[in-house]
Scaffold this motif. Structure first.
Motif, PDB file in Angstrom:
ATOM      1  N   ALA A 125      -2.167  -4.194   9.716  1.00  0.00           N
ATOM      2  CA  ALA A 125      -3.332  -3.907   8.868  1.00  0.00           C
ATOM      3  C   ALA A 125      -3.106  -2.647   8.038  1.00  0.00           C
ATOM      4  O   ALA A 125      -3.438  -2.610   6.843  1.00  0.00           O
ATOM      5  N   LEU A 126      -2.526  -1.626   8.643  1.00  0.00           N
ATOM      6  CA  LEU A 126      -2.243  -0.398   7.901  1.00  0.00           C
ATOM      7  C   LEU A 126      -1.162  -0.625   6.849  1.00  0.00           C
ATOM      8  O   LEU A 126      -1.208  -0.033   5.761  1.00  0.00           O
ATOM      9  N   SER A 127      -0.190  -1.473   7.156  1.00  0.00           N
ATOM     10  CA  SER A 127       0.843  -1.774   6.154  1.00  0.00           C
ATOM     11  C   SER A 127       0.239  -2.512   4.965  1.00  0.00           C
ATOM     12  O   SER A 127       0.631  -2.268   3.815  1.00  0.00           O
ATOM     13  N   ALA A 128      -0.723  -3.406   5.220  1.00  0.00           N
ATOM     14  CA  ALA A 128      -1.402  -4.095   4.115  1.00  0.00           C
ATOM     15  C   ALA A 128      -2.203  -3.116   3.268  1.00  0.00           C
ATOM     16  O   ALA A 128      -2.190  -3.175   2.036  1.00  0.00           O
ATOM     17  N   SER A 129      -2.900  -2.187   3.929  1.00  0.00           N
ATOM     18  CA  SER A 129      -3.664  -1.184   3.197  1.00  0.00           C
ATOM     19  C   SER A 129      -2.751  -0.299   2.350  1.00  0.00           C
ATOM     20  O   SER A 129      -3.057   0.012   1.192  1.00  0.00           O
ATOM     21  N   PHE A 130      -1.613   0.093   2.908  1.00  0.00           N
ATOM     22  CA  PHE A 130      -0.662   0.913   2.155  1.00  0.00           C
ATOM     23  C   PHE A 130      -0.057   0.134   0.996  1.00  0.00           C
ATOM     24  O   PHE A 130       0.163   0.682  -0.094  1.00  0.00           O
ATOM     25  N   ALA A 131       0.205  -1.158   1.205  1.00  0.00           N
ATOM     26  CA  ALA A 131       0.729  -1.995   0.122  1.00  0.00           C
ATOM     27  C   ALA A 131      -0.269  -2.090  -1.019  1.00  0.00           C
ATOM     28  O   ALA A 131       0.111  -2.045  -2.202  1.00  0.00           O
ATOM     29  N   TYR A 132      -1.556  -2.222  -0.696  1.00  0.00           N
ATOM     30  CA  TYR A 132      -2.568  -2.267  -1.744  1.00  0.00           C
ATOM     31  C   TYR A 132      -2.682  -0.932  -2.473  1.00  0.00           C
ATOM     32  O   TYR A 132      -2.947  -0.901  -3.680  1.00  0.00           O
ATOM     33  N   LEU A 133      -2.479   0.155  -1.752  1.00  0.00           N
ATOM     34  CA  LEU A 133      -2.512   1.464  -2.402  1.00  0.00           C
ATOM     35  C   LEU A 133      -1.378   1.583  -3.417  1.00  0.00           C
ATOM     36  O   LEU A 133      -1.587   2.036  -4.556  1.00  0.00           O
ATOM     37  N   LEU A 134      -0.167   1.176  -3.033  1.00  0.00           N
ATOM     38  CA  LEU A 134       0.958   1.208  -3.976  1.00  0.00           C
ATOM     39  C   LEU A 134       0.725   0.262  -5.137  1.00  0.00           C
ATOM     40  O   LEU A 134       1.026   0.596  -6.296  1.00  0.00           O
TER      41      LEU A 134
ATOM     42  N   PHE B  67       0.588   1.355  -9.219  1.00  0.00           N
ATOM     43  CA  PHE B  67       1.390   0.751 -10.285  1.00  0.00           C
ATOM     44  C   PHE B  67       0.495   0.053 -11.319  1.00  0.00           C
ATOM     45  O   PHE B  67       0.809   0.049 -12.514  1.00  0.00           O
ATOM     46  N   LEU B  68      -0.613  -0.528 -10.870  1.00  0.00           N
ATOM     47  CA  LEU B  68      -1.530  -1.166 -11.816  1.00  0.00           C
ATOM     48  C   LEU B  68      -2.199  -0.134 -12.721  1.00  0.00           C
ATOM     49  O   LEU B  68      -2.440  -0.404 -13.908  1.00  0.00           O
ATOM     50  N   VAL B  69      -2.489   1.031 -12.185  1.00  0.00           N
ATOM     51  CA  VAL B  69      -3.045   2.098 -13.023  1.00  0.00           C
ATOM     52  C   VAL B  69      -2.059   2.484 -14.118  1.00  0.00           C
ATOM     53  O   VAL B  69      -2.442   2.702 -15.279  1.00  0.00           O
ATOM     54  N   LEU B  70      -0.778   2.561 -13.771  1.00  0.00           N
ATOM     55  CA  LEU B  70       0.244   2.860 -14.786  1.00  0.00           C
ATOM     56  C   LEU B  70       0.317   1.765 -15.839  1.00  0.00           C
ATOM     57  O   LEU B  70       0.501   2.045 -17.030  1.00  0.00           O
ATOM     58  N   VAL B  71       0.151   0.501 -15.411  1.00  0.00           N
ATOM     59  CA  VAL B  71       0.129  -0.598 -16.373  1.00  0.00           C
ATOM     60  C   VAL B  71      -1.082  -0.476 -17.295  1.00  0.00           C
ATOM     61  O   VAL B  71      -0.978  -0.690 -18.509  1.00  0.00           O
ATOM     62  N   LEU B  72      -2.229  -0.099 -16.725  1.00  0.00           N
ATOM     63  CA  LEU B  72      -3.458  -0.036 -17.511  1.00  0.00           C
ATOM     64  C   LEU B  72      -3.453   1.109 -18.516  1.00  0.00           C
ATOM     65  O   LEU B  72      -3.975   0.958 -19.630  1.00  0.00           O
ATOM     66  N   ILE B  73      -2.890   2.246 -18.129  1.00  0.00           N
ATOM     67  CA  ILE B  73      -2.951   3.412 -19.026  1.00  0.00           C
ATOM     68  C   ILE B  73      -1.689   3.553 -19.873  1.00  0.00           C
ATOM     69  O   ILE B  73      -1.609   4.466 -20.702  1.00  0.00           O
ATOM     70  N   GLY B  74      -0.707   2.681 -19.679  1.00  0.00           N
ATOM     71  CA  GLY B  74       0.519   2.772 -20.466  1.00  0.00           C
ATOM     72  C   GLY B  74       0.275   2.571 -21.949  1.00  0.00           C
ATOM     73  O   GLY B  74      -0.535   1.730 -22.357  1.00  0.00           O
TER      74      GLY B  74
ATOM     75  N   ALA C 181       3.689  -4.101  -8.511  1.00  0.00           N
ATOM     76  CA  ALA C 181       2.298  -4.262  -8.082  1.00  0.00           C
ATOM     77  C   ALA C 181       2.053  -5.670  -7.564  1.00  0.00           C
ATOM     78  O   ALA C 181       1.382  -5.869  -6.543  1.00  0.00           O
ATOM     79  N   THR C 182       2.606  -6.658  -8.240  1.00  0.00           N
ATOM     80  CA  THR C 182       2.453  -8.046  -7.800  1.00  0.00           C
ATOM     81  C   THR C 182       3.152  -8.279  -6.467  1.00  0.00           C
ATOM     82  O   THR C 182       2.615  -8.953  -5.574  1.00  0.00           O
ATOM     83  N   GLY C 183       4.352  -7.738  -6.303  1.00  0.00           N
ATOM     84  CA  GLY C 183       5.086  -7.915  -5.058  1.00  0.00           C
ATOM     85  C   GLY C 183       4.368  -7.323  -3.860  1.00  0.00           C
ATOM     86  O   GLY C 183       4.303  -7.937  -2.783  1.00  0.00           O
ATOM     87  N   PHE C 184       3.795  -6.133  -4.006  1.00  0.00           N
ATOM     88  CA  PHE C 184       3.037  -5.524  -2.905  1.00  0.00           C
ATOM     89  C   PHE C 184       1.792  -6.347  -2.578  1.00  0.00           C
ATOM     90  O   PHE C 184       1.404  -6.447  -1.404  1.00  0.00           O
ATOM     91  N   SER C 185       1.180  -6.936  -3.577  1.00  0.00           N
ATOM     92  CA  SER C 185       0.010  -7.780  -3.318  1.00  0.00           C
ATOM     93  C   SER C 185       0.394  -9.056  -2.581  1.00  0.00           C
ATOM     94  O   SER C 185      -0.350  -9.527  -1.711  1.00  0.00           O
ATOM     95  N   VAL C 186       1.542  -9.621  -2.901  1.00  0.00           N
ATOM     96  CA  VAL C 186       2.015 -10.812  -2.188  1.00  0.00           C
ATOM     97  C   VAL C 186       2.265 -10.473  -0.719  1.00  0.00           C
ATOM     98  O   VAL C 186       1.895 -11.247   0.189  1.00  0.00           O
ATOM     99  N   TRP C 187       2.875  -9.328  -0.446  1.00  0.00           N
ATOM    100  CA  TRP C 187       3.108  -8.913   0.936  1.00  0.00           C
ATOM    101  C   TRP C 187       1.788  -8.730   1.689  1.00  0.00           C
ATOM    102  O   TRP C 187       1.636  -9.188   2.830  1.00  0.00           O
ATOM    103  N   ALA C 188       0.821  -8.059   1.065  1.00  0.00           N
ATOM    104  CA  ALA C 188      -0.464  -7.831   1.730  1.00  0.00           C
ATOM    105  C   ALA C 188      -1.185  -9.135   2.020  1.00  0.00           C
ATOM    106  O   ALA C 188      -1.800  -9.295   3.081  1.00  0.00           O
ATOM    107  N   PHE C 189      -1.120 -10.098   1.096  1.00  0.00           N
ATOM    108  CA  PHE C 189      -1.739 -11.399   1.345  1.00  0.00           C
ATOM    109  C   PHE C 189      -1.067 -12.105   2.516  1.00  0.00           C
ATOM    110  O   PHE C 189      -1.742 -12.715   3.360  1.00  0.00           O
TER     111      PHE C 189
END
Length: 314
Positions: free
Chosen positions: A59-68, A72-79, A272-280
């Motif tokens: 559960a903590l690894s999923a939470s950390f994956a979502y944080l990462l 990365f999504l913030v960098l995509v949004l503000i790029g 960002a997509t890869g970390f989301s796949v792992w968390a799912f």
């Protein structure tokens, strides 16, 4: 025969002293019971932690994956939103028009200089919210358009407004169709990336709830699947648009146009997509695997104490 009063008083006092200093008082068994209860509770807590350790770690690894993923999504949004050191290097694709007229054409250098003097810039790079333009060399970016919700890059409109002072030209039907498809897909990509970033931020806090019960795994897995699906779709659309722009621009043999795909943007969005796949995958697995606190409480799972004895928690 009665005893003297003084002797009776001394015997009575001695009896009271013996009672007062009796080492075997009634509080001693209570103290031992409390100590045993506290020791049993401490052992139970430690056993709980051992039994749910794997689920807690996942559960903590999923939470950390979502944080990462969210970072990365913030960098995509503000790029590409501002001309600053980090952001100006984050873009989906970049069109290079510095030498739009091939050198094989007579007076190509002169024509390119004239085009620049009347408004054509050396390059145009596109982000999620806007585009930036500028000149190659020390000048760099000279202007970034204001961020716009559901933005899409319309190269025909931009070039006509800069080169032809707002004049209109008749566009072929095929070009209009391509621009319509580009507008729709760009706006879908914008909405997917923004929604995915919001869900990733929420799941950072919600993921540890899966430790308490398997019932949390189902809603978390559903939300996680939606978030993953949005990011996968947005990343695929962004990749397709950028590569299509590159090949379409360089396919014009009569124009010397170059295009490049933004490597940093692609790395950030696919990480960002890869970390989301792992968390799912983690949330899906916790629906049927790993002992939860509720499993121990209702007796569905048994745990072992420090000596390896199986114990059922009611």
């Amino acid at each position: 025969m009665g005893l003297p009063a003084v002797l009776r008083s001394r015997l009575k006092g001695g009896s009271n002293n013996n009672e007062k200093h009796d080492p075997s008082s009634t509080s001693s068994p209570t103290t031992h019971d409390q100590t045993g209860t506290m020791g049993a509770e401490a052992s139970t807590i430690a056993s709980h932690k051992r039994a749910t350790r794997m689920r807690r770690n996942f559960a903590l690894s999923a939470s950390f994956a979502y944080l990462l993923s969210w970072i990365f999504l913030v960098l995509v949004l503000i790029g590409n939103t501002r001309n600053v050191a980090v952001l100006r290097g984050i873009y989906f694709f970049k069109l290079d028009l510095a030498d739009i007229i091939p050198t094989s054409v007579p007076n190509a250098s002169l024509i390119n200089s004239i085009a620049q003097s009347i408004g054509l810039h050396d390059f145009y790079q596109v982000g999620l919210w806007n585009f930036c333009e500028g000149y190659i060399g020390d000048i760099g970016i000279t202007y970034c358009s204001p961020p716009q919700t559901l933005y899409w890059f319309n190269p025909v409109e931009i070039l006509m407004s800069e080169l032809l002072s707002g004049a209109t030209i008749a566009l072929p039907t095929q070009v209009i169709t391509i621009l319509d498809v580009l507008r729709i897909t760009s706006q879908i990509m914008f909405g997917f990336f923004l929604t995915g970033a919001v869900l990733a931020f929420v799941l950072v806090a919600l993921s540890p709830l899966a430790v308490s019960s398997r019932w949390w795994s189902l809603p978390l897995a559903i939300v996680s699947f939606v978030e993953m699906l949005l990011l996968v779709a947005a990343s695929i659309v962004a990749t397709a648009i950028s590569i299509a722009f590159k090949y379409a621009a360089e396919a014009q043999s009569d124009l010397n146009i170059h295009a490049e795909v933004g490597v940093r943007m692609f790395v950030f969005m696919w990480l960002a997509t890869g970390f989301s796949v792992w968390a799912f995958a983690v949330h899906s697995g916790m629906g049927c695997c790993c002992t939860s606190k509720r499993d121990l409480r209702i007796g569905r799972r048994v745990m072992r104490d420090g000596r390896g004895v199986r114990r059922s928690i009611q």
